[in-house]
Each structure stands twice: as C-alpha cells, then as structure tokens.
Scaffold this motif. Structure first.
Motif, mmCIF file in Angstrom:
data_model
loop_
_atom_site.group_PDB
_atom_site.id
_atom_site.type_symbol
_atom_site.label_atom_id
_atom_site.label_comp_id
_atom_site.label_asym_id
_atom_site.label_seq_id
_atom_site.Cartn_x
_atom_site.Cartn_y
_atom_site.Cartn_z
ATOM 1 N N ALA C 46 0.809 -1.218 0.000
ATOM 2 C CA ALA C 46 0.000 0.000 0.000
ATOM 3 C C ALA C 46 0.840 1.266 0.000
ATOM 4 N N SER C 47 1.931 1.265 -0.774
ATOM 5 C CA SER C 47 2.772 2.460 -0.798
ATOM 6 C C SER C 47 2.611 3.258 -2.094
ATOM 7 N N CYS C 48 2.295 2.604 -3.210
ATOM 8 C CA CYS C 48 2.266 3.363 -4.464
ATOM 9 C C CYS C 48 0.958 4.118 -4.637
ATOM 10 N N LYS C 49 -0.087 3.650 -3.976
ATOM 11 C CA LYS C 49 -1.396 4.327 -3.956
ATOM 12 C C LYS C 49 -2.108 4.337 -5.308
ATOM 13 N N LEU C 50 -1.550 3.626 -6.282
ATOM 14 C CA LEU C 50 -2.218 3.614 -7.577
ATOM 15 C C LEU C 50 -3.528 2.826 -7.529
ATOM 16 N N CYS C 51 -3.634 1.879 -6.587
ATOM 17 C CA CYS C 51 -4.836 1.036 -6.540
ATOM 18 C C CYS C 51 -5.937 1.682 -5.705
ATOM 19 N N ASN C 81 -8.767 8.063 -11.947
ATOM 20 C CA ASN C 81 -7.720 7.910 -12.960
ATOM 21 C C ASN C 81 -6.869 9.166 -13.073
ATOM 22 N N ALA C 82 -7.484 10.325 -12.882
ATOM 23 C CA ALA C 82 -6.702 11.564 -12.917
ATOM 24 C C ALA C 82 -5.708 11.585 -11.765
ATOM 25 N N ARG C 83 -6.148 11.124 -10.590
ATOM 26 C CA ARG C 83 -5.229 11.083 -9.442
ATOM 27 C C ARG C 83 -4.115 10.071 -9.681
ATOM 28 N N ARG C 84 -4.475 8.941 -10.276
ATOM 29 C CA ARG C 84 -3.449 7.922 -10.577
ATOM 30 C C ARG C 84 -2.414 8.471 -11.566
ATOM 31 N N ARG C 85 -2.917 9.219 -12.538
ATOM 32 C CA ARG C 85 -2.007 9.797 -13.532
ATOM 33 C C ARG C 85 -1.015 10.747 -12.861
ATOM 34 N N VAL C 86 -1.498 11.512 -11.904
ATOM 35 C CA VAL C 86 -0.610 12.430 -11.178
ATOM 36 C C VAL C 86 0.457 11.646 -10.418
ATOM 37 N N LEU C 87 0.043 10.548 -9.789
ATOM 38 C CA LEU C 87 1.020 9.726 -9.064
ATOM 39 C C LEU C 87 2.078 9.192 -10.022
ATOM 40 N N LEU C 88 1.640 8.732 -11.190
ATOM 41 C CA LEU C 88 2.582 8.238 -12.195
ATOM 42 C C LEU C 88 3.534 9.341 -12.639
ATOM 43 N N GLN C 89 2.952 10.517 -12.876
ATOM 44 C CA GLN C 89 3.780 11.630 -13.347
ATOM 45 C C GLN C 89 4.861 11.959 -12.324
ATOM 46 N N ASN C 121 2.515 13.205 -20.882
ATOM 47 C CA ASN C 121 3.803 13.745 -20.452
ATOM 48 C C ASN C 121 3.849 13.733 -18.936
ATOM 49 N N ALA C 122 4.995 14.132 -18.389
ATOM 50 C CA ALA C 122 5.159 14.026 -16.938
ATOM 51 C C ALA C 122 4.726 15.303 -16.213
ATOM 52 N N HIS C 123 4.319 16.301 -16.922
ATOM 53 C CA HIS C 123 3.747 17.536 -16.381
ATOM 54 C C HIS C 123 4.681 18.327 -15.455
ATOM 55 N N TYR C 124 5.202 17.690 -14.420
ATOM 56 C CA TYR C 124 6.025 18.409 -13.440
ATOM 57 C C TYR C 124 7.458 18.557 -13.947
#
Lengths: 185, 493, 264
Positions: C46-51, C81-89, C121-124
C-alpha cells in the motif's frame, strides 16, 4: 460576387515545424505518413520547417517541435514558435521529457567540453566563436521553458500516431491515441 | 583559390548568415563576410549544437549501446545501430555471425540506404534540381515538387516507404528499432514478410533505374554547369570488399587522392586511429578529420556516395554497375569532383541497394532461424565500421569487466566531410556570389552545395570524440603560437 | 442464512474468496485495477497508492482493504484515474525514466500503466537525479535511475530468498535503494539470478545482464495487449482450463502483469 460565407473551401491551416536538440527522427516519422502527405498538402500549408526554406516562423495555427532545449539558440527558436503558434505541440520523447540527451544532465558541461576538445596551455580549447550558441547546463523538455498545449510521446511517435493526433486536432477534436499508438519508446 | 576560412580583419566586414541551413538534417548555419563591394572574404559552415552522446554512453551497459546510439540520428539510425552492434560483437567475444543474422543485418542496412537516399534526393534536394536553385522559395520544397512533378515525387515517397518497411520488418519498427543485438539479431524474417517485400522490390528497382536516368538527363542538359558547380579535387575514402567491389556493410578502408591514386588500401578499420586524426576549429563544434600521413593541410577527404562509387573497382550488381560506368565516363578517365555529381552517385547507390535487397530476399538463407553467433572469450574493446548513407561511420568502444562502457569514440560520416563541405561553399561563394548583389536565390546556391553532401548534422553534433586530436593556437597573423596533440588513448604529446 | 460473498466494482459483480482483498478479488475475476507495488506472492504494501479506489464513498487502497460482502467499489472513474495519472507523473519526474534507451521497455509495468492511464507527459519539472548504477554483480545489473521504491525486491529477498540483500534508506526525495554488503555493492552479496528478488522488479532497475533486447519489438509483453487486456485474457485462459504457451512463458519470465493475477 462570392461572399466569405459562400466560399466553402476552408482556409488551409498553417503549420510550422522545427527540431531543437533532437535527431530529426520525429520529422522522419512525420514523413512516415507516406503517401498521406498528398492528403496533408490539401489540409495544411507549411510555414518554417526543415523541409522547406522558410527560415523564420510567422503567424501559424499549429507549431510542432521535436527535440529538447539544450542551448541558447533552442530557447530563442522555442520562444519564436510560442509567440507565433496558436497551438504548440511537443512531439517526441526529447520534447516531452528531455529524451536521451537529458542523460547528460548529471554531467558538468565545462567538463564535457574539456574532455572532448582538450585543454591548451591551461586554456580551454573548446570552440568558442560568438557564432556558436552557448550550451545550457541542463537539457530541458519544452514545457519547462514555455507553455505547451499538446504532447505526443514516443521515440519517435510513429507516422500513424502523428497522423491520428494531428488530424484529430485539424478536425477540431481533442486528440486521443489508442493503445497501439501511444508509445514511449 | 584565396583562403576564405578566416578573414584577416573581420570587424570591417558585413556579415550575412544563412541560419538555419534548411532541407538538411540537423542544425547548421553559414556565415559569409563581405566587404563594401560584396567581395567575399570569409565563408564558414558552423555546426552549432553539441549533445554529448559519447560522454553519457560511458557508464552504460554495452547491450544498451546499439539502441541508444541510434538516437544520434533519425534519418540513418540503422547505421549507428549496426555499427555499434558490430563493435559489440567483437567486445562480447562473439565469433562469425550465422549467415541468416549477417544477411538480415545487411537487409536492414540496405533498406536504410534506399529510404535515406530516397528521402534525401526526393524530399530534400530535388526541389533545387527540378524547380530551380533560385525558384520561388515558398514553393521550393517537396510540396512544390508534388504539385509540379507529382509522378516523380510519388515515386520518391514510395521508394522511401519501401526502405522503411524493410527496416520495420527487420528491426521491429521503422525508426529506432532493436533488430541487431551483440552477437546477432533478435528477430527472424517470416516467410510472409519476405514475400511481402519481395513482391514490392521489382517496382523499386525499376523506379530507381528511372531516377538515375533522370539525373543523367538533367546533367546532360547543361554539362558545363553540372560538372563544374563547386568542383574541386579531393582525397576520397570508403570501405571496399576484398576484391575491390563496393560493399556498404563491411570491408577494408581504401583512400585515394583526387586522381584515384591509392593512399592506403584494404586497411584494417580497427586501426583507424593510425590513419586518421581530427582537428578542432574554434568556430564549429564539428571536428575536422584528416589523413594523418598527409597532415591537416592536404589530408582532408570526402566520403559518401561520390567517393564510394569512384574508389570501388566495380559495383557488384548489374544495373547499378552499368549506370556507374555512364557516370564515370563524364570524367573521361579521371574521377569527377563536381559537387552535384553527389546526387548522381547517390541515385546509383539507391539502385544498387534495391538490387541487393532483391537478391537477399531471393536467398533462402534469409529465412534462417539461427541468429546468434557462438560466444568466445571476452575481448573488451572493439571497432565497428560501416558505410552509412552519408559515408564511412566509425564506432569504437571499450567495455570494462562489469559490462559498462568506459570509452566511446564516434566519427560520424558527416564529420568526415566537414572540410569538403566548407571548401564547397567557399567555391560557390567565389563562383556565384563574389562581387554580386546578394539575393536569396544566390544564397540558396550555397545551401545547394551543402545539401549535395546530404549532411547529417544531428549525427555530427552528438559526436564528442576522443580521436587523436590536434589543437593549435594561432596569433592574429595566422602564425602558430602553440600546439598540442592527444593520442586516442588520452596521452598528451 | 448464507451471506453472498460478492462486491461490485464499477457496477460489475465480483465474487471473492475468504480473506481476499478487493484487489485480489478483482484480479481473480479479470477486473483490472491499476497497481504497482502489489504482487500476488506478497502481502499488501500500500505504498504506491495507484490502486486507490472508492469503497462505499471512502477512498482506500484496494490492495490493503479486505473485500466485504456488499461493498460498492468504484475504480475506473475519471477522478480516480486523474489522481493515478498524477502519481505516475510524479514517479516519472522523480527518477530517470528514459524509455527509448531502456531494455525493459515494452515489458515495464510503469510504462504500461502510463499507456493505460493515457499519460502523455510528466507535467512536473524533472528532477534528473544522479543516482548511478551498480554493475558489480556478474549476472544482474542494478540501475537506481529507474527505481520506483516499491520494495518488491526488498520483500522478495527478505521473505522468499531469506537473504535480505536490499533495503530502502533515506527519507522523502533522498530515499534510495541500498545493498546489504560492506561496500554497498551488489557484487559482494549472495544475490543470485535464481532469486525471487531478481525477477520481481516492475521497472528496469533490476535486470539480468547481457540479455537486453533479445525479445524483438512486437513480441514484448505490452506490444499488443494493455495491462487491462492481459488481466482479462489471463482470467479467460484460466477459466477455460487451457494452458496457453504464452501465459506459461510469461510466468516463467517473472512477468509482473501475469504474476499479479495469480491466485493470492
């Protein structure tokens, strides 16, 4: 006399393209639309681009830029595009995230130049003519320098990917890429 | 010819820049210094970018290198991919490649020859030749050719497409694929893929013959112009097969002087640094290589189609060889050195590459599934050389026992042509610009000369080599003040 | 009276077994929920929070939330999914993820999730950290530039291999993977290519040496199927009782995608 409203042929969109710190692979991919270039010629006309002889960007609808920002000249060209293009697209890995050239970011530029061009009697002998633009300390993706409206990842994005993205835009839709078309490598 | 590299007192002169040079690959600009009477005093082609691939390759594992280095160039990625793979074959201790693997690499490479040469001629250079050097600049591009010569332009588009498809089926994708790996190839050609390509190739050969005939006809409309535009004799260099035939994938190094007298022949390319040396000039990031035994003044040379077609004894495919003889006849027994002959030679090579692809596809061994060579003892150092579309390409690496690259030196094709391109634009400046009212059309003559070399300036700008290097410091009068040399092992002498 | 053991995920009924988490139940049923640090052979991290999913109106990690009868779970929503995308970025800018030159490309779960979540893209702003690599081991390359600190190797080495070769050290931005050896080099440890820890890395941080790029483009895990499709296909294969060559091969290769849908 025909009025503007009666004229059914829409104005061709004006498109400019350039490569900053890139390898021209994205421009090659653009040409990988193959014979669709004939259709493209009906939809758009090109402003500044490495495939023609227009040296500076004028007012455009769409600007497509490949390559990252690695030197002072790249910054000038990028600003020229941003000032002139209504829509600016970062095309390819380098433009989107710096790409492989950004692997130099943990190296010291002066050290690189010294390593390559040597030292002469304690003085650096790297090329230093005023005609040569100065290198930036780090390679940057475009959106860390100016506002970018759209991003097409891929190294390079395939001809099909660029075609889908750009034709979506030209037809006024928000561009979407299917799984097979969205690639980072 | 007066020395136009450096004007004695540049501050009094007017500067004209062609910036950026267009319809070439990469970033370059030309500066011209003129006096009040428009007399030309200085002409330089500057390569304005550095990206440092050779430096950041250091510390990466060797199996990544063939994939990373092709990002030097999007037009000829296969050259870098294959040259690096050839070097890594040696480093990792692999023996001779199985026939299928070598033939697939050749297929990929000749596929690239077709796409790169077609791209260069039709998409980039043909607007000058078909529409006119000083034609309307807004139409002087592939779109203009499509409008005025739709059939020729379409043939160019389809020839390039065919080359790209050959690459796609051997490397997995059209640009920046992964086909070659240290010791062999990762993908066999399926029967289906072979048949698909085989069905297309006859048409490509036919169009390629038509293209060579077209350029021949163009030359003959005005031989005085085409033969003598930016004409100057130079040394020439390239790989040749052991029997002297043209071979773009492998061979020994041959260099000749302008009259085709041998300087060195069948030389082992792994010893390249004994034959070649590079110089630095403060006004360009691209270095200036020369043949060591002749020195920087007289040792520079040209590579690429015009050199290769002339230094080989013959082209080992019938149609291309017969076209080669026609071109050579223009020199009446002596090599031709007019810059525009590059296009003619390039289209002969395009034809040759199409013929080679056809023969490879007819060879049953191309469908072989044994794609990896046997592995012997680790060697740790290797040189891979190939004839890229633009000329001889050198990749030299050392890898440590932990599999990481410790040394990387690349001499890319275009770098070899650096001095020749500078000489060409100086010749054009004297021939056409000197004392004239400078117009856009006249400036395009300069670019026409650069384009003939099909420079790949991206390749050149990535290269930060560790070649044997000579740096010299000159005073204002041009006298040498100080000089320093570094051997390829890094020792300063 | 028996209690029906099922939940709904985005309106679809998903049955679960005793002790299963929402993620385990979902994957067993062929319902894809994005995840990175979860692996079926290990407990929840439960560390990546993508799930992260919405369970009866509250957000929680699907990998760490037990499935309970009647739960209404929402996962594939634009907000999540938008929140997951931010985590990925954030993961992409924090390390050096240069897909074009990475031998894991096409088989990388981080990359596949980027495709799945339409990350363009990675945005940040990129950190471009200087993390370096460790090539001292004869068979395995550790490239810290690509580490996303999911701790799968840490868990595998400790819990399965019994060697405790890896650990995370530092905090926040300074977090990094360390090696349990006097010099801090991988070559000095007992780590072996046959270890579980050598095959669980979802990205290109821990890779076998000298085999990079031996799988051609077109035959890599995610060249034709997305993660979502792979999860679905795998469940179909299993329920049809067929042993597919592809599935077996991928399991042997330590595929993260297919591994993660094995029975928990």
């Amino acid at each position: 006399m025909a009025t503007a409203a009666q004229n059914t042929t829409p104005r061709k969109l004006r498109v400019a393209t350039t490569s900053l710190a890139g390898c021209f692979g994205c421009h090659m991919s653009l040409l990988d639309i193959d014979e669709r270039i004939i259709d493209l010629a009906k939809l758009v006309e090109f402003d500044r681009s490495p495939i023609n002889d227009i040296k500076h960007c004028g007012p455009c609808d769409i600007g497509i830029i490949e390559g990252a920002v690695c030197n002072a000249e790249n910054v000038h060209v990028l600003h020229e595009f941003r000032a002139n293009c209504k829509i600016l697209i970062a095309c390819g890995a380098c433009a989107v995230n710096g790409g492989l050239p950004a692997q130099r970011n943990h190296l010291d530029v002066a050290e690189i130049l010294k390593h390559v061009y040597g030292d002469l009697d304690g003085k650096p002998s790297a090329p230093n003519d005023p005609e040569l633009p100065l290198l930036l300390d780090k390679v940057r993706p475009l959106n860390e320098v100016v506002r970018i409206d759209y991003f097409i990842p891929g190294c390079p994005p395939s001809g099909d990917t660029i075609w889908k993205y750009v034709t979506d835009l030209i037809s006024g839709n928000n561009p979407r890429l299917s799984f097979e078309l969205l690639r980072y490598d | 010819m007066p020395n136009l590299e450096t004007a004695p007192s540049p501050q009094k002169l007017r500067r004209i820049a062609i910036d950026p040079v267009t319809r070439v690959e990469g970033h370059g600009k030309v500066t011209i210094l003129l006096d009040e009477e428009n007399k030309v005093h200085q002409v330089r082609l500057h390569i304005v970018e550095v990206r440092g691939f050779e430096k950041f390759i250091e510390g990466r594992p060797y199996w990544e290198v063939p994939v990373i280095v092709q990002r030097l160039c999007g037009i000829c990625p296969v050259s870098h991919h294959v040259a690096a793979a050839k070097a890594m074959d040696i480093i990792a201790g692999y023996g001779t490649l199985p026939p299928a693997a070598e033939k697939l690499r050749r297929l990929m490479h000749y596929g690239q020859m077709v796409q790169s040469h077609a791209l260069h001629f039709f998409h980039l250079a043909s607007p000058d030749l078909l529409l006119g050097f000083d034609s309307d600049l807004t139409r002087r591009n592939i779109m203009g050719v499509l409008a005025d010569f739709p059939e020729i332009a379409k043939q160019g588009v389809f020839m390039r497409k065919f080359g790209q498809e050959v690459i796609h089926h051997t490397a997995g994708k059209r640009i920046h694929g992964t086909g070659a790996i240290p010791g062999g190839m990762n993908k066999a050609l399926t029967q289906e893929e072979r048949d698909l390509l085989r069905n297309g190739v006859d048409q490509i050969v036919e169009w390629a013959i038509g293209s060579v005939r077209m350029i021949e006809k163009l030359h003959l409309t005005n031989p005085r112009f085409y033969n003598h535009f930016a004409e100057f004799g130079t040394n020439m260099m390239g790989l040749v097969r052991s029997d002297g035939a043209m071979d773009l994938y492998h061979g020994g190094l041959r260099a000749t002087d302008a009259g085709k007298k041998i300087i060195f022949d069948h030389a082992d390319y792994s010893q390249y640094d004994r034959m070649l040396q590079e110089g630095v000039k403060p006004w360009s990031y691209m270095k200036f290589p020369y043949i060591k035994s002749l020195g920087p003044e007289h040792g520079w040379y040209k590579v690429g189609p015009l050199a290769r077609v002339q230094i080989c004894d013959f082209i080992p495919s019938p149609e291309a060889e017969s076209e080669r003889k026609k071109m050579m006849a223009m020199g009446e027994g002596r090599p031709v050195h007019g810059t525009l002959f590059y296009h003619w030679a390039r289209l002969i090579e395009l034809l040759h590459a199409a013929e080679v692809i056809r023969d490879l596809l007819d060879d049953p061994e191309i469908l072989g599934k044994d794609l990896m060579a046997d592995k012997g003892p680790w060697r740790g150092e290797g040189v891979g050389v190939i004839e890229a579309p633009r000329g001889t390409l050198f990749h030299h690496y050392r890898v440590d026992k932990d599999d990481l690259v410790t040394f990387c030196n690349l001499i890319v094709s275009t770098t070899n042509n650096n001095q020749a391109m500078n000489e060409a634009i100086r010749a054009v400046a004297l021939q056409y610009l000197d004392g004239c009212e400078i117009t856009e059309g006249l400036l395009n003559h300069i670019e026409v000369a650069i384009r003939a070399y099909d420079p790949c300036l991206s390749c050149a700008t990535h290269a930060l080599g560790q070649m044997p290097l000579e740096v010299s410091l000159q005073d204002a009068a041009g006298a040498m003040v100080s000089r320093l040399c570094r051997n390829s092992d890094g020792a300063i002498v | 009276m028996t209690i029906e053991r099922y939940i709904t995920i985005d309106g679809e009924i998903v049955h679960f077994g005793a002790g299963q988490t929402i993620l385990q139940a979902a994957l067993a049923a062929g319902v894809f929920i994005p995840h990175l640090c979860f692996h079926p052979d290990f407990g929840p991290h439960a560390s990546c929070k993508l799930c992260t999913v919405t369970v009866d109106g509250r957000n929680g990690s699907a990998c760490a939330t037990p499935a309970m009868p009647g739960q209404e779970v929402h996962s594939d929503t634009p907000e999540l999914n938008a929140r997951r995308r931010v985590l990925l970025q954030m993961l992409f800018v924090e390390g050096n993820h240069f897909c074009p030159g990475c031998a894991k490309s096409g088989n990388c779960k981080l990359q596949a999730l980027g495709y799945e979540l339409e990350m363009f893209n990675a945005h940040y702003a990129h950190f471009y950290p200087n993390r370096g690599l460790d090539a001292s081991h004869p068979d395995i390359l550790l490239d810290r530039n690509r580490c996303i600190m999911c701790e799968l190797c840490v868990r595998a080495s400790r819990d399965v291999d019994g060697k405790s070769v890896f650990a995370l050290a530092g905090r926040g931005r300074a977090s990094h993977l360390v090696i349990n050896s006097p010099s801090g080099k991988l070559g000095e440890t007992e780590f072996a290519l046959s270890d579980k820890a050598a095959h669980v890395c979802p990205v290109g941080a821990i890779m076998p040496k000298r085999v990079g790029y031996s799988v051609p483009i077109g035959e890599r895990q995610f060249d034709h199927d997305s993660l979502r499709q792979k999860v679905k296909k795998h469940t179909e294969w299993r329920s049809s009782g067929e042993e597919r060559d592809g599935a077996t091969k991928e399991l042997v290769n330590g595929s993260v995608a297919v591994n993660s849908v094995k029975e928990g």
